[in-house]
Scaffold this motif. Structure first.
Motif, PDB file in Angstrom:
ATOM      1  N   ASP A 262       0.806  -1.220   0.000  1.00 26.60           N
ATOM      2  CA  ASP A 262       0.000   0.000   0.000  1.00 26.60           C
ATOM      3  C   ASP A 262       0.842   1.273   0.000  1.00 26.60           C
ATOM      4  N   LEU A 263       2.130   1.163   0.259  1.00 23.66           N
ATOM      5  CA  LEU A 263       2.989   2.335   0.347  1.00 23.66           C
ATOM      6  C   LEU A 263       3.591   2.744  -1.004  1.00 23.66           C
ATOM      7  N   ASP A 264       3.310   2.010  -2.023  1.00 26.51           N
ATOM      8  CA  ASP A 264       3.885   2.248  -3.338  1.00 26.51           C
ATOM      9  C   ASP A 264       3.215   3.457  -3.996  1.00 26.51           C
ATOM     10  N   ASN A 265       4.010   4.487  -4.324  1.00 34.14           N
ATOM     11  CA  ASN A 265       3.480   5.704  -4.939  1.00 34.14           C
ATOM     12  C   ASN A 265       3.779   5.790  -6.426  1.00 34.14           C
ATOM     13  N   GLU A 266       4.271   4.757  -7.007  1.00 34.80           N
ATOM     14  CA  GLU A 266       4.676   4.784  -8.415  1.00 34.80           C
ATOM     15  C   GLU A 266       3.469   4.772  -9.348  1.00 34.80           C
ATOM     16  N   ASP A 267       3.687   5.301 -10.565  1.00 36.31           N
ATOM     17  CA  ASP A 267       2.681   5.199 -11.616  1.00 36.31           C
ATOM     18  C   ASP A 267       2.873   3.858 -12.314  1.00 36.31           C
ATOM     19  N   TYR A 268       1.799   3.101 -12.421  1.00 36.70           N
ATOM     20  CA  TYR A 268       1.859   1.790 -13.065  1.00 36.70           C
ATOM     21  C   TYR A 268       1.017   1.804 -14.337  1.00 36.70           C
ATOM     22  N   VAL A 269       1.516   1.106 -15.321  1.00 34.18           N
ATOM     23  CA  VAL A 269       0.780   0.837 -16.547  1.00 34.18           C
ATOM     24  C   VAL A 269       0.731  -0.675 -16.670  1.00 34.18           C
ATOM     25  N   TYR A 270      -0.446  -1.209 -16.969  1.00 35.25           N
ATOM     26  CA  TYR A 270      -0.636  -2.655 -16.932  1.00 35.25           C
ATOM     27  C   TYR A 270      -0.838  -3.248 -18.320  1.00 35.25           C
ATOM     28  N   PHE A 271      -0.430  -4.501 -18.437  1.00 32.34           N
ATOM     29  CA  PHE A 271      -0.770  -5.300 -19.599  1.00 32.34           C
ATOM     30  C   PHE A 271      -1.402  -6.580 -19.085  1.00 32.34           C
ATOM     31  N   LYS A 272      -2.150  -7.242 -19.954  1.00 36.88           N
ATOM     32  CA  LYS A 272      -2.741  -8.529 -19.570  1.00 36.88           C
ATOM     33  C   LYS A 272      -1.634  -9.568 -19.560  1.00 36.88           C
ATOM     34  N   SER A 273      -1.756 -10.569 -18.738  1.00 31.93           N
ATOM     35  CA  SER A 273      -0.683 -11.535 -18.474  1.00 31.93           C
ATOM     36  C   SER A 273       0.061 -12.015 -19.709  1.00 31.93           C
ATOM     37  N   SER A 274      -0.622 -12.421 -20.733  1.00 33.78           N
ATOM     38  CA  SER A 274       0.060 -12.993 -21.893  1.00 33.78           C
ATOM     39  C   SER A 274       0.399 -11.949 -22.956  1.00 33.78           C
ATOM     40  N   ASP A 275      -0.238 -10.802 -22.910  1.00 31.23           N
ATOM     41  CA  ASP A 275      -0.044  -9.781 -23.932  1.00 31.23           C
ATOM     42  C   ASP A 275       0.940  -8.737 -23.437  1.00 31.23           C
ATOM     43  N   LEU A 276       1.999  -8.502 -24.160  1.00 35.26           N
ATOM     44  CA  LEU A 276       3.006  -7.517 -23.757  1.00 35.26           C
ATOM     45  C   LEU A 276       2.845  -6.193 -24.498  1.00 35.26           C
ATOM     46  N   HIS A 277       1.625  -5.916 -24.983  1.00 44.03           N
ATOM     47  CA  HIS A 277       1.311  -4.631 -25.595  1.00 44.03           C
ATOM     48  C   HIS A 277       0.804  -3.692 -24.498  1.00 44.03           C
ATOM     49  N   VAL A 278       1.361  -2.489 -24.460  1.00 43.73           N
ATOM     50  CA  VAL A 278       1.005  -1.537 -23.415  1.00 43.73           C
ATOM     51  C   VAL A 278       0.573  -0.223 -24.056  1.00 43.73           C
ATOM     52  N   ASP A 279      -0.590   0.280 -23.659  1.00 36.70           N
ATOM     53  CA  ASP A 279      -1.069   1.567 -24.154  1.00 36.70           C
ATOM     54  C   ASP A 279      -0.547   2.658 -23.217  1.00 36.70           C
ATOM     55  N   LEU A 280       0.315   3.521 -23.736  1.00 33.84           N
ATOM     56  CA  LEU A 280       0.938   4.583 -22.935  1.00 33.84           C
ATOM     57  C   LEU A 280       0.237   5.926 -23.097  1.00 33.84           C
ATOM     58  N   SER A 281      -0.917   5.952 -23.721  1.00 35.86           N
ATOM     59  CA  SER A 281      -1.616   7.211 -24.008  1.00 35.86           C
ATOM     60  C   SER A 281      -1.941   8.010 -22.749  1.00 35.86           C
ATOM     61  N   ASP A 282      -2.393   7.353 -21.691  1.00 29.58           N
ATOM     62  CA  ASP A 282      -2.737   8.080 -20.466  1.00 29.58           C
ATOM     63  C   ASP A 282      -1.511   8.705 -19.810  1.00 29.58           C
ATOM     64  N   ILE A 283      -0.408   7.984 -19.770  1.00 28.04           N
ATOM     65  CA  ILE A 283       0.834   8.528 -19.196  1.00 28.04           C
ATOM     66  C   ILE A 283       1.297   9.732 -20.010  1.00 28.04           C
ATOM     67  N   VAL A 284       1.242   9.616 -21.326  1.00 30.79           N
ATOM     68  CA  VAL A 284       1.651  10.716 -22.204  1.00 30.79           C
ATOM     69  C   VAL A 284       0.736  11.915 -22.013  1.00 30.79           C
ATOM     70  N   ARG A 285      -0.556  11.674 -21.982  1.00 32.49           N
ATOM     71  CA  ARG A 285      -1.532  12.750 -21.807  1.00 32.49           C
ATOM     72  C   ARG A 285      -1.318  13.479 -20.475  1.00 32.49           C
ATOM     73  N   GLN A 286      -1.102  12.747 -19.408  1.00 35.48           N
ATOM     74  CA  GLN A 286      -0.859  13.369 -18.099  1.00 35.48           C
ATOM     75  C   GLN A 286       0.413  14.213 -18.116  1.00 35.48           C
ATOM     76  N   SER A 287       1.444  13.719 -18.752  1.00 31.10           N
ATOM     77  CA  SER A 287       2.706  14.457 -18.812  1.00 31.10           C
ATOM     78  C   SER A 287       2.556  15.748 -19.605  1.00 31.10           C
ATOM     79  N   ILE A 288       1.783  15.707 -20.668  1.00 32.02           N
ATOM     80  CA  ILE A 288       1.558  16.914 -21.471  1.00 32.02           C
ATOM     81  C   ILE A 288       0.798  17.950 -20.652  1.00 32.02           C
ATOM     82  N   ILE A 289      -0.216  17.521 -19.935  1.00 34.27           N
ATOM     83  CA  ILE A 289      -0.992  18.455 -19.105  1.00 34.27           C
ATOM     84  C   ILE A 289      -0.100  19.088 -18.043  1.00 34.27           C
TER      85      ILE A 289
END
Length: 183
Positions: free
Chosen positions: A95-122
């Motif tokens: 519960d002490l982890d403050n990191e930003d995480y982006v998830y993929f489904k167990s077998s799929d190693l495709h990651v959508d980074l759009s939200d991280i990019v959008r937040q950084s731009i804002i």
């Protein structure tokens, strides 16, 4: 912006993603449009997690806070986040982890980074974007853009609530002048 982690055989790795976030709902009034985005990302794998550090360069269209005209600006921001399987993270996180995480489904190693990019731009843009530091803005009376033309409006409109202070200011000034003249 999709990152395919299967592309990398060894780590650390470096990737460059280019794209356009125009297909995504942005919901931020100050930024009207994002023309182009580049994400330069360094990836290090540790166990089941991919630690990422990146730099985002984006070309955006903003609205000037003074004159309300649209203008184009290049924004640059830094970001860092961790990519992992959501199931793995739920089992192994604290519960002490403050990191930003982006998830993929167990077998799929495709990651959508759009939200991280959008937040950084804002976060890269100021609260009051200006088309230039010398922007004159709009006339508060007639609404003319003072960067393009001038108006003949009376600029000395005083709110009636301040008239008492204006009178006090004149009295203080007269007393000061009288004191200076007597000395």
């Amino acid at each position: 912006m999709i990152l395919d982690l299967r592309e990398f055989e060894t780590f650390p790795a470096h990737a460059v993603l280019k794209g356009n976030l125009s297909n995504y709902e942005f919901r931020y009034d100050l930024i009207h449009r994002i023309n182009e985005v580049e994400l330069f990302i360094d990836i290090q794998k540790s166990g089941e997690e991919y630690f990422c550090q990146g730099k985002i360069i984006s070309s955006v269209v903003l609205e000037c806070a003074r004159c309300l005209e649209e203008f184009e600006k290049e924004l640059e921001s830094a970001t860092d986040f961790i990519i992992c399987a959501q199931e793995w993270h739920e089992k192994n996180s604290n519960d002490l982890d403050n990191e930003d995480y982006v998830y993929f489904k167990s077998s799929d190693l495709h990651v959508d980074l759009s939200d991280i990019v959008r937040q950084s731009i804002i976060l890269a843009e100021s609260m009051k974007p200006l088309c230039s530091e010398n922007c004159k803005g709009l006339c508060p009376q007639c609404g003319i853009n003072l960067n393009e033309e001038s108006c003949s409006c009376n600029k000395e409109i005083i709110d009636s609530r301040w008239e008492g202070l204006m009178h006090l200011s004149h009295v203080t000034k007269q007393r000061r002048e009288n004191t200076d003249a007597a000395s």
